[in-house]
Design a protein around this motif. Structure first.
Motif, short mmCIF file in Angstrom:
data_model
loop_
_atom_site.label_atom_id
_atom_site.label_comp_id
_atom_site.label_asym_id
_atom_site.label_seq_id
_atom_site.Cartn_x
_atom_site.Cartn_y
_atom_site.Cartn_z
N VAL A 108 1.15 5.31 0.22
CA VAL A 108 0.47 6.51 0.68
C VAL A 108 1.38 7.70 0.44
CG1 VAL A 108 -0.58 7.71 2.62
CG2 VAL A 108 -0.77 5.21 2.44
N ILE A 117 -1.25 7.01 9.06
CA ILE A 117 -0.91 5.74 8.43
C ILE A 117 -0.82 4.62 9.46
CG2 ILE A 117 0.93 4.51 7.19
CD1 ILE A 117 1.52 7.20 5.78
N ASN A 133 -4.44 3.82 10.87
CA ASN A 133 -5.43 3.29 9.94
C ASN A 133 -4.98 2.01 9.23
OD1 ASN A 133 -7.86 5.38 9.48
ND2 ASN A 133 -6.00 6.53 9.93
N PHE A 134 -3.70 1.88 8.95
CA PHE A 134 -3.21 0.71 8.23
C PHE A 134 -2.48 -0.29 9.13
CE2 PHE A 134 -3.63 3.88 4.87
CZ PHE A 134 -4.30 3.17 3.89
N ARG A 135 -1.93 0.21 10.22
CA ARG A 135 -1.16 -0.64 11.14
C ARG A 135 -0.20 -1.56 10.37
NH1 ARG A 135 -3.34 0.02 16.08
NH2 ARG A 135 -5.49 0.79 16.20
N PRO A 136 0.70 -0.98 9.60
CA PRO A 136 1.59 -1.80 8.76
C PRO A 136 2.58 -2.61 9.60
CG PRO A 136 2.29 0.49 8.74
CD PRO A 136 1.00 0.46 9.50
N THR A 187 0.85 -1.18 0.00
CA THR A 187 0.00 0.00 0.00
C THR A 187 0.89 1.23 0.00
OG1 THR A 187 -1.73 -1.15 1.23
CG2 THR A 187 -1.80 1.26 1.24
#
Length: 355
Positions: free
Chosen positions: A7, A62, A65-68, A5
């Motif tokens: 961003v 980021i 919301n995405f918790r990469p 993803t």
């Protein structure tokens, strides 16, 4: 190719309306007149630290919301400095950082300028010829102009969030109260500091002369007969500094005997991409003209941030560890494919280490 993803953080810097020309001044807004009967339209002009705040806000968004599980950050030029800022301030959340020709040291631009007397101050022919045989890096004057536009005051250039190399070493000078003004143009191959009348001719000849109050501040109380201070030597700092882990374990500081600890953290993987030129230590000499092709300021600062990171961020590690984590790569153009390969290699390496 890897699934990821992407961003983009559109941090604010410069005029909000690109149709309105940039003007210099102390106002934070730009005005454009459409006619004598029309109302004045204004557009906000964003300066530092706005891009830093926007980058940190985007970074938090980021993460929330995405918790990469693996997070890589890339930026070019000013974006590169913001990416390096995240590497040094969010090392637990960022796994890899790449920067393309980052601007790492805004205060360091003055070191490429000179304080030598110009022709109006009675310099000898020999001195003038010696000065004009030299030249400044090609990007010096544009960077000086941009610096004055993007910072509301000179002291904000010394903020490590804007100049990330200052996380790792001192600036080597005091913080002036206002922007120094330089004489530029074809007759000044190296920008010359304007004389405001406070500095004597002897001080311009002094080998220890440096930017100081009586030199660049009209109306300063500094006595022009006093020798200017010697520029301080830049001092390397250890990263991370002491005290960053205070309170992480809900401990309460009880006094000097309690001590202040150092956060145990490792710098993320870092790669700096620079133009495909030779380094400053081995300048290219043109045999036909006998002149040296000077590296750009962005190139020199990119080399410096890599060197300083290796020295400051890996105390106690085995020899060569910093050279593996922080690397420099030279490319002919924008490093699109090299960048993708770099992140893929880092994330695959970390995944194999976890297994």
């Amino acid at each position: 190719m890897t699934s990821a993803t992407v961003v983009t953080v559109n941090y604010r810097l410069g005029a909000a309306d690109k149709g309105i020309p940039l003007t210099r001044g102390t106002e934070s807004e730009l005005e454009s007149e459409k006619g004598p009967d029309s109302k004045c339209q204004t557009a906000k002009f964003y300066k530092y630290p706005t891009p830093v705040h926007d980058t940190l806000a985007g970074f938090d968004w980021i993460r929330n919301n995405f918790r990469p599980t693996k997070l890589g950050v890339f930026g070019s030029h000013i974006g590169g400095s913001l990416a390096l800022m995240l590497a040094l301030t969010e090392p637990r959340a960022v796994h890899a950082v790449a920067a393309h020709e980052p601007i790492c040291d805004w205060p360091g631009l003055d070191e490429y300028c000179t304080h030598e007397k110009n022709a109006d101050q009675g310099s000898s022919t020999k001195q003038k010829r010696s000065t004009r045989r030299k030249s400044a890096p090609a990007d010096l004057v544009p960077l000086l102009e941009v610096r004055e536009q993007l910072f509301a005051s000179f002291e904000r250039c010394f903020d490590a969030f804007a100049s990330p190399v200052l996380f790792l070493r001192s600036a080597g000078r005091d913080i002036p109260k206002t922007f120094p003004q330089y004489l530029t143009g074809p007759e000044y191959p190296i920008p010359v500091l304007k004389n405001t009348g406070k500095m004597t001719s002897d001080q311009y000849d002094s080998p220890t002369s440096s930017l100081w109050d009586g030199d660049i501040y009209p109306g300063s109380d500094t006595d022009g007969d006093i020798d200017p201070p010697v520029r301080r030597r830049k001092a390397l700092s250890r990263w991370p500094p002491y005290g960053l882990d205070y309170g992480l374990n809900n401990e309460v500081w009880t006094g000097p005997d309690h001590g202040i600890g150092r956060l145990q953290v490792t710098l993320p993987w870092v790669r700096v991409f620079l133009g495909n030129r030779r380094s400053a230590e081995s300048q290219i000499i043109s045999s036909s003209k006998g002149t040296a092709t000077r590296p750009t300021i962005l190139e020199q600062q990119g080399e410096e941030i890599v060197s300083v990171m290796r020295k400051a961020c890996f105390w106690g590690r085995e020899k060569g560890f910093g050279e593996r984590i922080v690397t420099l790569s030279r490319v002919d153009d924008f490093p699109g494919q090299e960048l993708a390969n770099y992140f893929q290699d880092v994330f695959n390496k970390e995944s194999s280490d976890d297994d």
